[in-house]
Design an enzyme around this catalytic site. Structure first.
Site, PDB file in Angstrom:
ATOM      1  N   GLY A   1       0.652  -1.204  -0.056  1.00 17.99           N
ATOM      2  CA  GLY A   1       0.055   0.095  -0.214  1.00 17.99           C
ATOM      3  C   GLY A   1       0.817   1.185   0.034  1.00 17.99           C
TER       4      GLY A   1
ATOM      5  N   GLY B   1      25.152  -7.427  19.472  1.00 15.58           N
ATOM      6  CA  GLY B   1      23.980  -6.918  20.236  1.00 15.58           C
ATOM      7  C   GLY B   1      23.413  -7.949  21.414  1.00 15.58           C
TER       8      GLY B   1
ATOM      9  N   GLY C   1      20.800  -7.370  23.244  1.00 10.94           N
ATOM     10  CA  GLY C   1      19.451  -6.968  23.267  1.00 10.94           C
ATOM     11  C   GLY C   1      18.647  -8.187  23.393  1.00 10.94           C
TER      12      GLY C   1
ATOM     13  N   VAL D   1      32.663  -3.294  17.241  1.00  8.20           N
ATOM     14  CA  VAL D   1      32.918  -4.275  16.296  1.00  8.20           C
ATOM     15  C   VAL D   1      33.492  -3.667  14.956  1.00  8.20           C
ATOM     16  CG1 VAL D   1      31.473  -5.629  14.640  1.00  8.20           C
ATOM     17  CG2 VAL D   1      30.877  -5.626  16.923  1.00  8.20           C
TER      18      VAL D   1
ATOM     19  N   ASP E   1       5.527  -0.171  15.655  1.00  7.86           N
ATOM     20  CA  ASP E   1       6.837  -0.069  15.536  1.00  7.86           C
ATOM     21  C   ASP E   1       7.259   1.076  14.679  1.00  7.86           C
ATOM     22  OD1 ASP E   1       7.231  -2.368  17.018  1.00  7.86           O
ATOM     23  OD2 ASP E   1       8.256  -3.545  15.595  1.00  7.86           O
TER      24      ASP E   1
ATOM     25  N   HIS F   1      -2.052 -21.260  46.833  1.00  4.07           N
ATOM     26  CA  HIS F   1      -0.701 -21.907  47.351  1.00  4.07           C
ATOM     27  C   HIS F   1      -0.746 -23.291  46.671  1.00  4.07           C
ATOM     28  CE1 HIS F   1       2.693 -23.415  50.039  1.00  4.07           C
ATOM     29  NE2 HIS F   1       1.813 -24.316  50.126  1.00  4.07           N
TER      30      HIS F   1
HETATM   31  P1  FAD Z   1       5.018  -5.343  12.185  1.00  2.00           P
HETATM   32  O1  FAD Z   1       4.690  -6.451  13.071  1.00  2.00           O
HETATM   33  O2  FAD Z   1       6.133  -5.127  11.495  1.00  2.00           O
HETATM   34  O3  FAD Z   1       4.042  -5.461  10.838  1.00  2.00           O
HETATM   35  C1  FAD Z   1       3.761  -4.363   9.712  1.00  2.00           C
HETATM   36  C2  FAD Z   1       3.435  -5.173   8.613  1.00  2.00           C
HETATM   37  O4  FAD Z   1       3.223  -4.236   7.745  1.00  2.00           O
HETATM   38  C3  FAD Z   1       4.077  -6.312   7.925  1.00  2.00           C
HETATM   39  O5  FAD Z   1       3.297  -7.331   7.564  1.00  2.00           O
HETATM   40  C4  FAD Z   1       4.740  -5.647   6.734  1.00  2.00           C
HETATM   41  O6  FAD Z   1       5.052  -6.602   5.860  1.00  2.00           O
HETATM   42  C5  FAD Z   1       3.623  -4.638   6.392  1.00  2.00           C
HETATM   43  N1  FAD Z   1       3.780  -3.679   5.444  1.00  2.00           N
HETATM   44  C6  FAD Z   1       5.058  -2.741   5.711  1.00  2.00           C
HETATM   45  N2  FAD Z   1       4.870  -1.823   4.907  1.00  2.00           N
HETATM   46  C7  FAD Z   1       3.797  -1.894   4.119  1.00  2.00           C
HETATM   47  C8  FAD Z   1       3.208  -1.432   2.968  1.00  2.00           C
HETATM   48  N3  FAD Z   1       3.534  -0.201   2.446  1.00  2.00           N
HETATM   49  N4  FAD Z   1       2.232  -2.040   2.272  1.00  2.00           N
HETATM   50  C9  FAD Z   1       1.535  -2.907   2.896  1.00  2.00           C
HETATM   51  N5  FAD Z   1       2.130  -3.700   3.867  1.00  2.00           N
HETATM   52  C10 FAD Z   1       3.336  -3.310   4.356  1.00  2.00           C
HETATM   53  N6  FAD Z   1       7.196  -8.249  20.633  1.00  2.00           N
HETATM   54  C11 FAD Z   1       6.490  -8.604  22.066  1.00  2.00           C
HETATM   55  O7  FAD Z   1       5.840  -7.949  22.339  1.00  2.00           O
HETATM   56  N7  FAD Z   1       6.787  -9.689  22.275  1.00  2.00           N
HETATM   57  C12 FAD Z   1       7.875 -10.604  21.804  1.00  2.00           C
HETATM   58  O8  FAD Z   1       8.038 -11.702  22.198  1.00  2.00           O
HETATM   59  C13 FAD Z   1       8.464 -10.255  20.531  1.00  2.00           C
HETATM   60  N8  FAD Z   1       9.331 -10.936  20.078  1.00  2.00           N
HETATM   61  C14 FAD Z   1      10.105 -10.648  18.912  1.00  2.00           C
HETATM   62  C15 FAD Z   1      10.860 -11.425  18.298  1.00  2.00           C
HETATM   63  C16 FAD Z   1      11.685 -10.943  17.227  1.00  2.00           C
HETATM   64  C17 FAD Z   1      12.839 -11.829  16.545  1.00  2.00           C
HETATM   65  C18 FAD Z   1      11.474  -9.742  16.726  1.00  2.00           C
HETATM   66  C19 FAD Z   1      11.970  -9.284  15.472  1.00  2.00           C
HETATM   67  C20 FAD Z   1      10.443  -8.805  17.240  1.00  2.00           C
HETATM   68  C21 FAD Z   1       9.883  -9.481  18.467  1.00  2.00           C
HETATM   69  N9  FAD Z   1       8.947  -8.529  19.054  1.00  2.00           N
HETATM   70  C22 FAD Z   1       8.382  -9.004  20.161  1.00  2.00           C
HETATM   71  C23 FAD Z   1       8.434  -7.152  18.441  1.00  2.00           C
HETATM   72  C24 FAD Z   1       7.144  -7.230  17.608  1.00  2.00           C
HETATM   73  O9  FAD Z   1       7.428  -8.182  16.684  1.00  2.00           O
HETATM   74  C25 FAD Z   1       7.079  -5.935  16.982  1.00  2.00           C
HETATM   75  O10 FAD Z   1       6.995  -4.778  18.292  1.00  2.00           O
HETATM   76  C26 FAD Z   1       5.660  -5.853  16.395  1.00  2.00           C
HETATM   77  O11 FAD Z   1       5.327  -7.026  15.288  1.00  2.00           O
HETATM   78  C27 FAD Z   1       5.137  -4.645  15.855  1.00  2.00           C
HETATM   79  O12 FAD Z   1       4.285  -4.661  15.243  1.00  2.00           O
HETATM   80  P2  FAD Z   1       3.504  -3.646  14.047  1.00  2.00           P
HETATM   81  O13 FAD Z   1       2.285  -4.198  13.657  1.00  2.00           O
HETATM   82  O14 FAD Z   1       3.874  -2.154  14.319  1.00  2.00           O
HETATM   83  O15 FAD Z   1       4.619  -3.854  12.691  1.00  2.00           O
HETATM   84  P1  NAI Z   2      17.653  -4.139  21.044  1.00  2.45           P
HETATM   85  O1  NAI Z   2      17.362  -2.445  21.102  1.00  2.45           O
HETATM   86  O2  NAI Z   2      16.805  -4.989  22.164  1.00  2.45           O
HETATM   87  O3  NAI Z   2      19.398  -4.456  21.438  1.00  2.45           O
HETATM   88  C1  NAI Z   2      20.292  -4.179  20.414  1.00  2.45           C
HETATM   89  C2  NAI Z   2      21.508  -4.174  21.491  1.00  2.45           C
HETATM   90  O4  NAI Z   2      22.690  -4.063  20.381  1.00  2.45           O
HETATM   91  C3  NAI Z   2      21.677  -3.032  22.475  1.00  2.45           C
HETATM   92  O5  NAI Z   2      22.304  -3.926  23.622  1.00  2.45           O
HETATM   93  C4  NAI Z   2      22.592  -2.212  21.717  1.00  2.45           C
HETATM   94  O6  NAI Z   2      23.584  -1.709  22.765  1.00  2.45           O
HETATM   95  C5  NAI Z   2      23.590  -3.378  21.002  1.00  2.45           C
HETATM   96  N1  NAI Z   2      24.319  -2.865  19.929  1.00  2.45           N
HETATM   97  C6  NAI Z   2      23.736  -1.728  18.934  1.00  2.45           C
HETATM   98  N2  NAI Z   2      24.569  -1.212  17.788  1.00  2.45           N
HETATM   99  C7  NAI Z   2      25.828  -2.410  18.308  1.00  2.45           C
HETATM  100  C8  NAI Z   2      27.108  -2.485  17.270  1.00  2.45           C
HETATM  101  N3  NAI Z   2      27.382  -1.937  16.606  1.00  2.45           N
HETATM  102  N4  NAI Z   2      27.874  -3.406  18.127  1.00  2.45           N
HETATM  103  C9  NAI Z   2      27.226  -4.170  19.207  1.00  2.45           C
HETATM  104  N5  NAI Z   2      26.216  -4.002  19.825  1.00  2.45           N
HETATM  105  C10 NAI Z   2      25.400  -3.008  19.480  1.00  2.45           C
HETATM  106  O7  NAI Z   2      17.363  -4.742  19.598  1.00  2.45           O
HETATM  107  P2  NAI Z   2      17.108  -6.138  19.257  1.00  2.45           P
HETATM  108  O8  NAI Z   2      17.600  -7.194  19.844  1.00  2.45           O
HETATM  109  O9  NAI Z   2      17.571  -5.948  17.815  1.00  2.45           O
HETATM  110  O10 NAI Z   2      15.516  -6.053  19.226  1.00  2.45           O
HETATM  111  C11 NAI Z   2      14.827  -5.232  18.535  1.00  2.45           C
HETATM  112  C12 NAI Z   2      13.459  -4.989  19.282  1.00  2.45           C
HETATM  113  O11 NAI Z   2      12.700  -5.886  19.121  1.00  2.45           O
HETATM  114  C13 NAI Z   2      13.595  -4.931  20.821  1.00  2.45           C
HETATM  115  O12 NAI Z   2      13.989  -3.865  21.282  1.00  2.45           O
HETATM  116  C14 NAI Z   2      12.262  -5.230  21.194  1.00  2.45           C
HETATM  117  O13 NAI Z   2      11.738  -3.796  21.147  1.00  2.45           O
HETATM  118  C15 NAI Z   2      11.638  -6.045  20.036  1.00  2.45           C
HETATM  119  N6  NAI Z   2      11.790  -7.480  20.659  1.00  2.45           N
HETATM  120  C16 NAI Z   2      10.796  -7.785  21.629  1.00  2.45           C
HETATM  121  C17 NAI Z   2      11.098  -8.966  22.190  1.00  2.45           C
HETATM  122  C18 NAI Z   2      10.374  -9.420  23.353  1.00  2.45           C
HETATM  123  O14 NAI Z   2       9.418  -8.650  23.794  1.00  2.45           O
HETATM  124  N7  NAI Z   2      10.658 -10.587  24.205  1.00  2.45           N
HETATM  125  C19 NAI Z   2      11.890 -10.207  21.500  1.00  2.45           C
HETATM  126  C20 NAI Z   2      12.657  -9.631  20.423  1.00  2.45           C
HETATM  127  C21 NAI Z   2      12.739  -8.181  20.062  1.00  2.45           C
END
Ligand code: FAD
Ligand code: NAI
Length: 476
Positions: free
Chosen positions: A123, A191, A193, A248, A323, A455
């Protein structure tokens, strides 16, 4: 209204977008949702990052690897003997894919149930028209829709190291990290994180030697220090190698692996050689391809859409959630914003409180928190009382065989209002819900302490931590 005109058009069907679309349809609006994610068969895969390459698949792999670790290391304590334990990575990945597909299908079902019109494709804004915006869908069928209100929920993508592109073979984003086809002997992570720790845990449990390189000198800087220390101790004991304060340098990918040159905290030149490297250094908002500039949609220097507290952009009738805007990148935060925007369009006045958005890191031990950390309270000069209770003293944790960690409650020194709850330990992800609810109702620590908890349950540790705020634990 023509068949391609809608009251509300949502771009993106991640947790922010699909929830916004469902809520808007529930409120009686003619609603469309556009999403471009495509599955291996070429069909739509709504659910966004969360469903396809985030929350859901990562938790599926964390569960599989946790079972493997329990079978290998903990079953014997229960008198359960196992011979020839093995892991079939292909089967584990196939199970994960099935879980993802169930969630994709679930969203398509919910769209149907709530009468949301779904369009598979990309979109983008075309132009402002009388009373709304024209939105182009580029996909299997190219169409143009008109919407009175537009909600942008396009999410985020993994950030790469400068000059080091993801090839998803050797240098992996979260996408490749979730489909490593064969157990690597060595795995590097840039990272420490949330993604680094969760993905590192999966492959470490299955037998990989995992090294995490983190730029910051402190481990999990956003987490309460006491909790982060406890988690660091547990992860190190499990064999996760975490190097802090590194810089890095060159990253070279070859046929057999990746070489990472880096400077350690003491300034020494080091090289890490690994079979595969996951880069998890944060995520960038998805705004390219939206034609934001064409309609004058304001972005900040990170490329995120600028919104006010209510998710309104600078354009009338255009909203953005999840996001792609400021705030924590969490699925549940995106969902809350999505539902709230639909309700605002309907003239309601919902409120999303970032202070009560919980965080969970699904490692083992799990880490979960809500509200302020002790460091934040100190920095703000707020007088507080702290109460902690270790899982070591909790009967259910002993029965489970998992006594790592604690519950910590921070409360205002004079009013006793709960200001933050921090948990490291078993099922922290579930335990934190009680703390969120308590804070939503502005409960005092005494309110939690006087609440009857079943409990034996892990939640008794929360009650005891609340008693500890007043220095009167009963079981420790
Ligand atoms: P997204 O989930 O990124 O969805 C956006 C959608 O928009 C996608 O389907 C994309 O294809 C679509 N899109 C983009 N541009 C366009 C366009 N122009 N037209 C049509 N479609 C488009 N968060 C948690 O709370 N708990 C977790 O356990 C957790 N684990 C995670 C693990 C990993 C490995 C990662 C990477 C993230 C994790 N997160 C977790 C973060 C979470 O996935 C995101 O915060 C969340 O998905 C954000 O939702 P959103 O709807 O903003 O965007
Ligand atoms: P993050 O922001 O959690 O962590 C990134 C880490 O990389 C930080 O500690 C930062 O200091 C480090 N970093 C940045 N640049 C670097 C470099 N050049 N060299 C070495 N270290 C560096 O980001 P991450 O793990 O990529 O996840 C992205 C986001 O996705 C999270 O912040 C979270 O919002 C979401 N997420 C949430 C999950 C959950 O809720 N359980 C699970 C996974 C992702």
């Amino acid at each position: 209204m023509s068949s391609k005109s809608f009251d509300v058009i949502v771009i993106g069907a991640g947790p922010g977008g699909y929830i916004a679309a469902i809520r808007a349809a529930q409120l009686g609006f003619a609603t469309a949702c556009i999403d471009e994610w495509t599955n291996a068969a070429g069909g739509p895969a709504p659910g966004g990052t969360c469903t396809n390459v985030g929350c859901i698949p990562s938790k599926a792999l964390l569960q599989s690897s946790e079972h493997f670790e329990h079978a290998g290391h903990h079953f014997a304590d229960h008198g359960i003997g196992l011979k020839d334990l093995s892991i079939d990575v292909a089967k584990m990945l196939a199970r994960k894919d099935t879980v993802v597909k169930q969630n994709n299908d679930g969203i398509l079902y919910l769209f149907k149930k709530n009468k949301v019109s779904f369009f598979h494709g990309r979109g983008s804004f075309v132009k402002a028209v009388d009373g709304g915006y024209e939105i182009a869908v580029a996909g299997a069928a190219n169409e143009t829709l008109v919407g009175r209100q537009i909600v942008v929920a396009t999410g985020s993508s993994a950030r790469a190291l400068p000059g080091v592109a993801f090839d998803e073979e050797r240098i992996l984003s979260n996408d490749g990290a979730l489909r490593i086809p064969k157990l690597p002997k060595t795995l590097g992570l840039i990272g420490s994180g949330v993604i680094g720790l969760e993905m590192g845990s999966v492959w470490r449990r299955l037998g990989a030697q995992v090294t995490v390189l983190e730029a910051l000198p402190t481990f999990l800087g956003a987490v309460d220090e006491q909790i982060a220390k406890e988690a660091h101790k547990a992860f190190t004991k499990q064999g996760l190698k975490i190097e802090l304060g590194v810089k890095v340098g060159d990253v070279k990918s070859g046929k057999n692996g990746v070489k990472v040159a880096y400077t350690d905290a003491k300034g020494g030149a080091q090289t890490l050689e690994v079979e595969r490297l996951i880069v998890s250094i944060g995520r960038a908002p998805n705004t390219a391809g939206l034609n934001a500039e064409g309609v004058g949609l304001k972005l900040d220097e990170r490329g995120a859409i600028v919104v006010d507290d209510d998710c309104r952009t600078n354009l009338p009738g255009v909203w953005a959630v999840g996001d792609v805007v400021r705030g924590p990148m969490l699925a549940h935060k995106a969902e809350e914003e999505g539902a709230a925007v639909a309700e605002r369009i309907a003239g309601q006045h919902p409120h999303v409180d970032f202070n009560t958005v919980p965080w969970v890191i699904y490692t083992s031990p799990e880490i979960a928190w809500v509200g302020q950390t002790e460091q934040q309270l100190k920095a703000a000069g707020r007088a507080y009382k702290a109460g902690t209770f270790p899982f070591m003293a909790n009967g259910r944790a002993r029965a489970l065989g998992d006594t790592t960690g604690m519950v910590k409650i921070l409360a205002d020194a004079s009013t006793d209002e709960v200001l933050g709850v921090h948990i490291v330990g078993p099922m922290a992800s579930e335990l934190i819900a009680e703390a969120v609810l308590a804070m939503e109702f502005r409960a005092s620590a005494e309110d939690i302490a006087r609440t009857c908890h079943a409990h034996p349950s892990l939640s008794e540790a929360t009650k005891e931590a609340a008693l500890a705020v007043d220095r009167r634990t009963l079981n420790f």
